[in-house]
Design a protein around this motif. Sequence first.
Motif, PDB file in Angstrom:
ATOM      1  N   LYS A  88       0.827  -1.210   0.000  1.00 22.82           N
ATOM      2  CA  LYS A  88       0.000   0.000   0.000  1.00 22.82           C
ATOM      3  C   LYS A  88       0.859   1.256   0.000  1.00 22.82           C
ATOM      4  CE  LYS A  88      -4.101   2.101   1.368  1.00 22.82           C
ATOM      5  NZ  LYS A  88      -4.152   3.072   0.306  1.00 22.82           N
ATOM      6  N   GLU A  89       1.901   1.262   0.822  1.00 25.32           N
ATOM      7  CA  GLU A  89       2.788   2.419   0.900  1.00 25.32           C
ATOM      8  C   GLU A  89       3.517   2.654  -0.422  1.00 25.32           C
ATOM      9  OE1 GLU A  89       2.881  -0.050   3.246  1.00 25.32           O
ATOM     10  OE2 GLU A  89       1.721   1.046   4.749  1.00 25.32           O
ATOM     11  N   GLY A 138       2.363   1.835  -3.437  1.00 29.58           N
ATOM     12  CA  GLY A 138       1.378   2.378  -4.370  1.00 29.58           C
ATOM     13  C   GLY A 138       1.078   3.840  -4.120  1.00 29.58           C
ATOM     14  N   ASP A 139       1.012   4.226  -2.848  1.00 34.39           N
ATOM     15  CA  ASP A 139       0.716   5.623  -2.496  1.00 34.39           C
ATOM     16  C   ASP A 139       1.885   6.555  -2.773  1.00 34.39           C
ATOM     17  OD1 ASP A 139      -1.791   4.868  -1.692  1.00 34.39           O
ATOM     18  OD2 ASP A 139      -1.291   4.798   0.454  1.00 34.39           O
ATOM     19  N   THR A 142      -1.401   7.400  -8.047  1.00 36.65           N
ATOM     20  CA  THR A 142      -1.435   6.283  -7.108  1.00 36.65           C
ATOM     21  C   THR A 142      -1.732   4.963  -7.804  1.00 36.65           C
ATOM     22  OG1 THR A 142      -2.207   7.783  -5.402  1.00 36.65           O
ATOM     23  CG2 THR A 142      -2.517   5.462  -4.998  1.00 36.65           C
ATOM     24  N   THR A 187      -2.662   0.891  -7.466  1.00 36.46           N
ATOM     25  CA  THR A 187      -3.383   0.022  -6.544  1.00 36.46           C
ATOM     26  C   THR A 187      -2.463  -1.097  -6.063  1.00 36.46           C
ATOM     27  OG1 THR A 187      -4.191  -1.433  -8.292  1.00 36.46           O
ATOM     28  CG2 THR A 187      -5.572   0.467  -7.733  1.00 36.46           C
ATOM     29  N   VAL A 188      -2.868  -1.735  -4.976  1.00 35.80           N
ATOM     30  CA  VAL A 188      -2.108  -2.854  -4.433  1.00 35.80           C
ATOM     31  C   VAL A 188      -2.013  -3.971  -5.469  1.00 35.80           C
ATOM     32  CG1 VAL A 188      -2.122  -4.655  -2.660  1.00 35.80           C
ATOM     33  CG2 VAL A 188      -2.640  -2.300  -2.041  1.00 35.80           C
ATOM     34  N   ARG A 248       1.435  -5.583  -6.730  1.00 35.82           N
ATOM     35  CA  ARG A 248       1.631  -7.027  -6.575  1.00 35.82           C
ATOM     36  C   ARG A 248       1.943  -7.672  -7.923  1.00 35.82           C
ATOM     37  NH1 ARG A 248       0.013 -10.875  -2.819  1.00 35.82           N
ATOM     38  NH2 ARG A 248      -1.079  -9.290  -1.638  1.00 35.82           N
ATOM     39  N   ARG A 307       0.952 -11.464   5.049  1.00 38.15           N
ATOM     40  CA  ARG A 307       0.306 -10.312   5.660  1.00 38.15           C
ATOM     41  C   ARG A 307       0.321 -10.437   7.179  1.00 38.15           C
ATOM     42  NH1 ARG A 307      -5.334  -9.680   2.706  1.00 38.15           N
ATOM     43  NH2 ARG A 307      -5.320  -7.713   3.781  1.00 38.15           N
TER      44      ARG A 307
END
Length: 64
Positions: free
Chosen positions: A27-28, A30-31, A36, A38-39, A43, A56
């Motif tokens: 997530k970090e 991607g942000d 931005t 997405t996850v 991935r 996770r």
Amino acid sequence: MPRPRKVVTENQRRSIVAQYAKGTGLKEIGDSFENTLTVAIVRRVLVENGSEIRLRGRPCLAEA
């Protein structure tokens, strides 16, 4: 008809792989990009480049 795949540049690909290798989460990563990601896209890029996806959650610190 499926949605067109998001195109990731070579520079973005190298950055994603390097950040993930340092321990940054999906997530970090991607942000961190201006547009931005997405996850799922992050991935996909990692899997295409042979990176092993980490599990996770928190690590288990139980002793035997």
